[in-house]
Design an enzyme around this catalytic site. Sequence first.
Site, PDB file in Angstrom:
ATOM      1  N   ASP A 214       0.842  -1.191   0.000  1.00  0.00           N
ATOM      2  CA  ASP A 214       0.000   0.000   0.000  1.00  0.00           C
ATOM      3  C   ASP A 214       0.884   1.251   0.000  1.00  0.00           C
ATOM      4  O   ASP A 214       1.892   1.310   0.714  1.00  0.00           O
ATOM      5  CB  ASP A 214      -0.905   0.007   1.239  1.00  0.00           C
ATOM      6  CG  ASP A 214      -1.983   1.072   1.153  1.00  0.00           C
ATOM      7  OD1 ASP A 214      -2.991   0.817   0.488  1.00  0.00           O
ATOM      8  OD2 ASP A 214      -1.806   2.154   1.738  1.00  0.00           O
ATOM      9  N   ILE A 215       0.501   2.238  -0.800  1.00  0.00           N
ATOM     10  CA  ILE A 215       1.254   3.493  -0.866  1.00  0.00           C
ATOM     11  C   ILE A 215       0.939   4.337   0.366  1.00  0.00           C
ATOM     12  O   ILE A 215      -0.234   4.558   0.687  1.00  0.00           O
ATOM     13  CB  ILE A 215       0.912   4.280  -2.145  1.00  0.00           C
ATOM     14  CG1 ILE A 215       1.223   3.436  -3.382  1.00  0.00           C
ATOM     15  CG2 ILE A 215       1.674   5.600  -2.194  1.00  0.00           C
ATOM     16  CD1 ILE A 215       0.787   4.065  -4.691  1.00  0.00           C
TER      17      ILE A 215
ATOM     18  N   GLU B 130      -4.959   2.383  -4.245  1.00  0.00           N
ATOM     19  CA  GLU B 130      -3.492   2.433  -4.170  1.00  0.00           C
ATOM     20  C   GLU B 130      -2.916   1.164  -3.571  1.00  0.00           C
ATOM     21  O   GLU B 130      -1.749   1.116  -3.176  1.00  0.00           O
ATOM     22  CB  GLU B 130      -3.054   3.641  -3.337  1.00  0.00           C
ATOM     23  CG  GLU B 130      -3.251   3.528  -1.836  1.00  0.00           C
ATOM     24  CD  GLU B 130      -4.638   3.928  -1.366  1.00  0.00           C
ATOM     25  OE1 GLU B 130      -4.791   4.196  -0.164  1.00  0.00           O
ATOM     26  OE2 GLU B 130      -5.570   3.967  -2.196  1.00  0.00           O
TER      27      GLU B 130
END
Length: 205
Positions: A85-86, A128
């Site tokens: 995950d960003i 994301e």
Amino acid sequence: CIDDSSYIKDLKRDIYTRFSLVFFTLGILIFVFLTIRRLQSKMYSLALIDQLTQIYNRSSFYEFANKQVAKRRRNNEKLSVAMIDIDYFKKVNDTFGHSAGDLILKDLAKIVLGSIRTYDVFARFGGEEFILLLPDTGIDVAETVLERVRKNVEEYDFPEVGNVTISIGVSEINLEEEIEAAIKRADEALYEAKATGRNKVVLAQ
């Protein structure tokens, strides 16, 4: 009396016309067949690929993952899965706009693809969030691979925003475990990575 030469000419003309019609029809049929095949191939690709990042989408990931889980059971091979995950992606979108966010997703996909093996299965899971399946890989080796991925992302200078980091949770799939259970454990490890400072790899218990 019928002129033989005239009759032969008419016969030849008729045969030529018929053959021309057959070849023309055959050409049309071949063109239609090839067009349908191209459309089918494109539709199949659209069904498998996330159109923004050009990597696998969520549904195609599950298709590959279930096959790998079955193979893992047959051959007793190791198999790991990671959730990626960003960090602070919403803030990036709010600050730089969604177009910049889309470019980050594209660049991130390229970075990860360049950091893994060709037979690893990398997909966009949603928003994301990404998911990575690592065949023939136990959790210790997976941790090394994912640390390399994390570092490559951290060191990359994204043209739109500068530096971006990612958090990663990883689990090894147990012999009798379904892929959904392993993903859930990887997701819990991802949550722990975010809760304890982000920009790190956390192994599932």
